[in-house]
Scaffold this motif. Structure first.
Motif, PDB file in Angstrom:
ATOM      1  N   LEU A 647       0.539  -1.418   0.095  1.00  0.00           N
ATOM      2  CA  LEU A 647       0.332   0.142   0.240  1.00  0.00           C
ATOM      3  C   LEU A 647       0.853   1.069   0.285  1.00  0.00           C
ATOM      4  CD1 LEU A 647      -2.585   1.451   0.173  1.00  0.00           C
ATOM      5  CD2 LEU A 647      -2.702  -0.799  -0.483  1.00  0.00           C
ATOM      6  N   PRO A 648       2.257   1.254   0.567  1.00  0.00           N
ATOM      7  CA  PRO A 648       2.152   2.288   0.697  1.00  0.00           C
ATOM      8  C   PRO A 648       2.996   3.096  -1.046  1.00  0.00           C
ATOM      9  CG  PRO A 648       3.463   1.497   2.096  1.00  0.00           C
ATOM     10  CD  PRO A 648       2.739   0.561   1.638  1.00  0.00           C
ATOM     11  N   HIS A 649       3.046   2.148  -1.798  1.00  0.00           N
ATOM     12  CA  HIS A 649       4.165   2.288  -2.612  1.00  0.00           C
ATOM     13  C   HIS A 649       2.523   2.440  -4.042  1.00  0.00           C
ATOM     14  CE1 HIS A 649       7.918   1.420  -1.590  1.00  0.00           C
ATOM     15  NE2 HIS A 649       7.740   0.046  -0.674  1.00  0.00           N
ATOM     16  N   GLN A 650       2.093   2.418  -3.610  1.00  0.00           N
ATOM     17  CA  GLN A 650       0.537   3.046  -4.662  1.00  0.00           C
ATOM     18  C   GLN A 650       0.871   4.482  -4.646  1.00  0.00           C
ATOM     19  OE1 GLN A 650      -2.983   1.029  -4.385  1.00  0.00           O
ATOM     20  NE2 GLN A 650      -2.157  -0.952  -3.937  1.00  0.00           N
ATOM     21  N   LEU A 651       0.623   4.847  -6.056  1.00  0.00           N
ATOM     22  CA  LEU A 651       0.310   5.947  -6.300  1.00  0.00           C
ATOM     23  C   LEU A 651      -0.241   6.650  -5.943  1.00  0.00           C
ATOM     24  CD1 LEU A 651       3.264   6.324  -9.919  1.00  0.00           C
ATOM     25  CD2 LEU A 651       3.781   6.508  -7.274  1.00  0.00           C
ATOM     26  N   SER A 652      -1.546   5.838  -6.110  1.00  0.00           N
ATOM     27  CA  SER A 652      -3.157   6.615  -5.852  1.00  0.00           C
ATOM     28  C   SER A 652      -2.458   7.060  -4.291  1.00  0.00           C
ATOM     29  CB  SER A 652      -4.033   5.502  -6.456  1.00  0.00           C
ATOM     30  OG  SER A 652      -4.135   4.105  -6.231  1.00  0.00           O
ATOM     31  N   LEU A 653      -3.002   6.067  -3.902  1.00  0.00           N
ATOM     32  CA  LEU A 653      -2.828   6.563  -2.251  1.00  0.00           C
ATOM     33  C   LEU A 653      -1.991   6.982  -1.476  1.00  0.00           C
ATOM     34  CD1 LEU A 653      -5.684   2.907  -2.324  1.00  0.00           C
ATOM     35  CD2 LEU A 653      -5.765   5.266  -1.604  1.00  0.00           C
ATOM     36  N   GLU A 654      -0.914   6.257  -1.488  1.00  0.00           N
ATOM     37  CA  GLU A 654       0.656   6.488  -0.797  1.00  0.00           C
ATOM     38  C   GLU A 654       0.473   7.807   0.026  1.00  0.00           C
ATOM     39  OE1 GLU A 654       3.559   7.723  -3.810  1.00  0.00           O
ATOM     40  OE2 GLU A 654       4.355   6.018  -2.246  1.00  0.00           O
ATOM     41  N   GLN A 655      -0.560   8.917  -0.335  1.00  0.00           N
ATOM     42  CA  GLN A 655       0.307  10.201  -0.317  1.00  0.00           C
ATOM     43  C   GLN A 655      -1.182  10.091   1.082  1.00  0.00           C
ATOM     44  OE1 GLN A 655      -0.672  13.587  -3.297  1.00  0.00           O
ATOM     45  NE2 GLN A 655      -1.220  12.181  -4.556  1.00  0.00           N
ATOM     46  N   PHE A 656      -1.975   9.554   1.393  1.00  0.00           N
ATOM     47  CA  PHE A 656      -2.885  10.031   2.094  1.00  0.00           C
ATOM     48  C   PHE A 656      -3.194   8.989   2.814  1.00  0.00           C
ATOM     49  CE2 PHE A 656      -4.426  10.537  -1.921  1.00  0.00           C
ATOM     50  CZ  PHE A 656      -5.045  12.561  -2.791  1.00  0.00           C
ATOM     51  N   THR A 657      -2.226   8.150   2.747  1.00  0.00           N
ATOM     52  CA  THR A 657      -2.313   6.404   3.578  1.00  0.00           C
ATOM     53  C   THR A 657      -1.210   6.313   5.152  1.00  0.00           C
ATOM     54  OG1 THR A 657      -3.212   5.255   2.092  1.00  0.00           O
ATOM     55  CG2 THR A 657      -2.727   3.896   4.070  1.00  0.00           C
ATOM     56  N   THR A 658      -1.406   6.204   6.283  1.00  0.00           N
ATOM     57  CA  THR A 658      -0.535   6.260   7.262  1.00  0.00           C
ATOM     58  C   THR A 658      -0.794   4.642   8.275  1.00  0.00           C
ATOM     59  OG1 THR A 658      -0.416   8.993   7.488  1.00  0.00           O
ATOM     60  CG2 THR A 658       0.358   7.645   9.683  1.00  0.00           C
ATOM     61  N   ILE A 659       0.565   4.264   7.796  1.00  0.00           N
ATOM     62  CA  ILE A 659      -0.116   2.765   8.272  1.00  0.00           C
ATOM     63  C   ILE A 659       1.082   2.668   9.742  1.00  0.00           C
ATOM     64  CG2 ILE A 659       0.271   0.155   8.390  1.00  0.00           C
ATOM     65  CD1 ILE A 659       0.285   0.849   4.402  1.00  0.00           C
ATOM     66  N   HIS A 660       0.392   2.008  10.739  1.00  0.00           N
ATOM     67  CA  HIS A 660       0.497   1.659  12.022  1.00  0.00           C
ATOM     68  C   HIS A 660       0.358   0.179  12.471  1.00  0.00           C
ATOM     69  CE1 HIS A 660      -0.260   5.680  12.489  1.00  0.00           C
ATOM     70  NE2 HIS A 660      -0.962   5.481  12.176  1.00  0.00           N
ATOM     71  N   PHE A 661       1.682  -0.069  12.819  1.00  0.00           N
ATOM     72  CA  PHE A 661       2.132  -1.768  12.615  1.00  0.00           C
ATOM     73  C   PHE A 661       1.527  -2.286  14.096  1.00  0.00           C
ATOM     74  CE2 PHE A 661       2.918  -0.931   8.927  1.00  0.00           C
ATOM     75  CZ  PHE A 661       3.047  -2.053   7.867  1.00  0.00           C
ATOM     76  N   GLY A 662       1.076  -3.077  14.438  1.00  0.00           N
ATOM     77  CA  GLY A 662       1.215  -4.064  16.031  1.00  0.00           C
ATOM     78  C   GLY A 662       0.605  -2.915  16.672  1.00  0.00           C
ATOM     79  N   GLN A 663      -0.624  -2.284  16.580  1.00  0.00           N
ATOM     80  CA  GLN A 663      -0.885  -1.733  17.397  1.00  0.00           C
ATOM     81  C   GLN A 663      -2.814  -1.286  16.910  1.00  0.00           C
ATOM     82  OE1 GLN A 663      -0.632   2.703  17.934  1.00  0.00           O
ATOM     83  NE2 GLN A 663       1.340   2.197  16.400  1.00  0.00           N
ATOM     84  N   ARG A 664      -3.211  -1.071  17.990  1.00  0.00           N
ATOM     85  CA  ARG A 664      -4.661  -1.288  18.049  1.00  0.00           C
ATOM     86  C   ARG A 664      -4.330   0.465  17.698  1.00  0.00           C
ATOM     87  NH1 ARG A 664      -7.913  -5.664  17.917  1.00  0.00           N
ATOM     88  NH2 ARG A 664      -6.212  -7.323  18.416  1.00  0.00           N
TER      89      ARG A 664
END
Length: 714
Positions: A647-664
């Motif tokens: 997802l972070p490398h998709q040109l259409s959504l990467e600038q709008f997306t923040t991904i958090h790992f290991g947490q709720r």
């Protein structure tokens, strides 16, 4: 006067007509509820009802004419007026009817009970629920007072029974009478295409919990009703009453059949059985037909008019669903995501209109001939006029079988659908900010909403709310579900037109898995000449046609039962109700009821089917290919793989997306940080997520939050 001003005035006139219809509906409903309030009193039975019988005395309808008038006609009239109201709503644009709701109006929709037995309940729902419980308590207490005050030692001695035995018999009767209150409202929540629910801004999916509540309450009362009579008969040496089928009056055997049918449905509907052995629950629940028929034979058709309106509307809806389910629809393609989520793309009649967050029931005969499952429609009605898509997460046995079939190089699937069903209108534009909270496959209702907002963002004059999507997933591969937010058709406007952010949380992984990037697969299916695009069963003017079916079928029923009574039954018993068999009369009326519904609904269905055929021929003759035309024979079946980048490398959504790992997601922190005056909080996901979000929205610190839930777990 320019075109915009003319449209605005027409829209205002339509709103005025809709307001007048709602006012009339309110007056009729208040009168109907007055009947229910007065029914347990002697005033109703000794004064009101005799006058009504006298005023409506007729050789065509007999005593049941009064019952049809006071119990059945008001609700059927409300349903018909509701259809007219919803039909007029077609000519009022949602974006033009954004109402800035007052603070007190928003407070009525705030959740007040979060973890109760009925789930999350708003203040308006709680108010109606308390009024219904008050009606039950009032009915029970009024019947107890009126019945028990006439029970004396002298009366008991005259019947050769004790006082407590006579009270037991009276208690058995009043339990059945109070149970009928629940039965009268039982079928409204399960009527999927109900104009009554849409008139109240509700859907069948959001009110199914009240069907469960009413079912539990009704069967508790009916079980107690039956047991009390059995104990009374056993104590008074009248156990032979259990096998009596009286020609005139109450039929005990029919009541026992109804009770046994109800008990089987009740036992198999409890959560442990329903979720672990769904097929058993599904099949046994069809005993509702035996229950209703036996109930009518037990009490007689005139008294059954009390529960007739809800069941009548349900039967119309059920027959229309049956007609739609017999048509095979054209499945054009399927996309399989790495997270074992399937997107099914159907050909759609361009005239079919639906709202965001609608659902559609799908049946795949090669998976199961009888099972129907609801899925969220993720396509957009405005940008995809020829396509309708649903998303299916591979979680249960049915979806796993479907996943295996799609992965096995199949040529085609025979699919039938019911729906789509959705809200009559949406109110997303009245908010300044929309926060969408989802867990796992709960993201699917928000896909259609986001696509709708993207479409509306093309219009500069509209104030589109800012959007924050907070999604929680178990594994990083589940992030592929975000790919569904944007269709692959390429016809969408730029996502930058929408103030849009995504906060994605991967709860069970610490880093993004990138070693072996998985692939998504798209499969195209071979068309069949018998397949048809998904279309409304009643055409583009479905609400006005539904109102026509309700009114015309009831008129046909009145004509048939009137002719039977006047020229066959009346010459025998002269409306005394003491000669002609109750059973025969009830069977005739039930037959006429079914015939009337079949005649009216079938004629409307055939008319619209003919219009659809004409429309299809016109489209074909125009030689205008649609965007979802199936590939040619040289590519059947056609499968191709496309690499799904993280997802972070998709040109259409990467600038709008923040991904958090290991947490709720920290929902309290997220929701309470907004300063906008009107923040809409939409939640779809696990029960605990919905409850936690509702608790935050109901707190004193969240005056600006408006809560709405999408739940498919019941």
């Amino acid at each position: 006067m320019n075109m915009a001003e003319t449209e605005r005035k027409i829209s205002e006139q339509i709103r005025n007509v809709q307001f007048a219809i709602k006012l009339l509906v309110l007056v009729i409903f208040l009168g109907y509820m007055m009947i229910w309030i007065m029914m347990p009193t002697n005033i109703f039975w000794l004064h009101w009802l005799p006058h009504i019988y006298t005023a409506t005395a007729s050789t065509y309808f007999g005593l049941q004419g009064a019952n049809l008038l006071i119990y059945s006609f008001p609700i059927l009239l409300i349903a018909t007026l509701g259809c007219l109201h919803l039909h007029l709503g077609k000519y009022v644009d949602d974006s033009d009817t954004r109402v800035q709701k007052a603070a007190y109006s928003l407070s009525w929709n705030r959740p007040v009970l979060v973890r109760g037995p009925l789930g999350i309940i708003s203040l308006v729902e709680l108010s109606f629920l308390l009024m219904f419980v008050a009606l039950l308590v009032w009915s029970f207490s009024a019947y107890v007072v009126d019945m028990f005050k006439n029970i004396t030692r002298e009366a008991a001695s005259a019947m050769n029974v004790s006082v407590w035995e006579l009270k037991l018999r009276s208690a058995a009767l009043l339990l059945g009478l109070v149970g009928n209150v629940c039965l009268a409202f039982l079928f409204f929540p399960v009527t999927r295409g109900s104009s009554v629910l849409r008139l109240l801004g509700l859907t069948s999916e959001s009110t199914i919990k009240y069907h469960i509540f009413l079912g539990h309450t009704a069967l508790t009362l009916f079980t107690a009703h039956g047991l009390c009579y059995v104990v009374f008969w056993a104590r008074t040496n009248q156990i032979s009453e259990m096998i009596k089928w009286n020609k005139i009056g109450i039929s005990n055997v029919a009541g026992e059949v109804a009770l046994v049918s109800g008990l089987i449905m009740w036992i198999t509907s409890f959560t442990p059985v329903r979720r672990k052995i769904f097929e058993l629950f599904f099949y046994t629940h069809h005993l509702y037909m035996a229950f209703v028929v036996s109930f009518v034979l037990h009490v007689g058709f005139p008294y059954s008019c009390i529960m007739l309106p809800g069941f009548y509307l349900f039967m119309i809806d059920r027959y229309l669903r049956f007609l739609q389910s017999q048509q095979r629809v054209r499945l054009v393609s399927a996309r399989i995501l790495p997270c074992q989520t399937m997107e099914l793309n159907f050909s759609k009649d361009p005239r079919l209109s639906y709202k965001p967050s609608s659902i559609m029931f799908v049946n795949v005969k090669s998976v199961s001939k009888l099972q129907w499952h609801p899925f969220t429609v993720i396509s957009n009605n405005n940008t995809d006029p020829d396509k309708l898509s649903v998303a299916i997460r591979c979680e249960g046995r049915w979806s796993q079988k479907l996943y295996q079939k799609l992965s096995s190089q199949i040529h085609r699937l025979e699919v039938s659908v019911e729906g789509p069903y959705g809200p009559a209108s949406t109110s997303f534009l009245r908010h300044e900010m929309l926060v969408m909270v989802s867990g796992g496959s709960g993201i699917t209702p928000f896909i259609s909403i986001i696509r709708e907002l993207l479409f509306l963002s093309r219009t500069p004059e509209l104030n589109i709310p800012k959007v924050l999507l907070v999604s929680a997933f178990k594994k990083s591969e589940d992030l592929a579900m975000l790919e569904l937010l944007l269709p692959d058709s390429g016809t969408f406007c730029n996502i930058t037109n929408l103030k849009f952010r995504i906060q994605a949380y991967v709860t069970r992984e610490k880093t993004l898995a990138t070693e072996n990037p998985k692939q998504s697969q798209t499969i195209y299916f071979r068309p069949d000449v018998l397949d048809r695009p998904v279309s409304s069963i009643l055409g583009s003017n479905s609400w006005i046609w539904l109102g026509t079916i309700i009114s015309c079928s009831f008129l046909i029923f009145l004509i048939l039962t009137g002719l039977l009574t006047r020229y066959y039954i009346y010459p025998i018993d002269h409306n005394t109700n003491q000669i002609y068999s109750y059973t025969a009369k009830s069977l005739f009326n039930m037959l006429f009821l079914c015939v009337s519904i079949v005649i009216a609904a079938t004629l409307v269905f055939l008319w619209n089917k003919k219009q659809n055929a004409i429309y299809v021929r016109q489209i074909q003759s125009a030689d205008s290919p649609t965007s979802i035309e199936s590939p040619g024979p040289e590519s059947w079946p056609h499968n191709f793989d496309t690499e799904l980048e993280s997802l972070p490398h998709q040109l259409s959504l990467e600038q709008f997306t923040t991904i958090h790992f290991g947490q709720r997601p920290d929902l309290k922190k997220i929701l309470l940080e907004f300063e906008e005056l009107k923040v809409g909080v939409l939640v779809s996901g696990p029960k605990k997520m919905r409850q936690d979000t509702a608790a935050i929205c109901s707190s004193s610190l969240a005056k600006n939050l408006s809560y709405e839930s999408f739940s498919f777990n019941w």
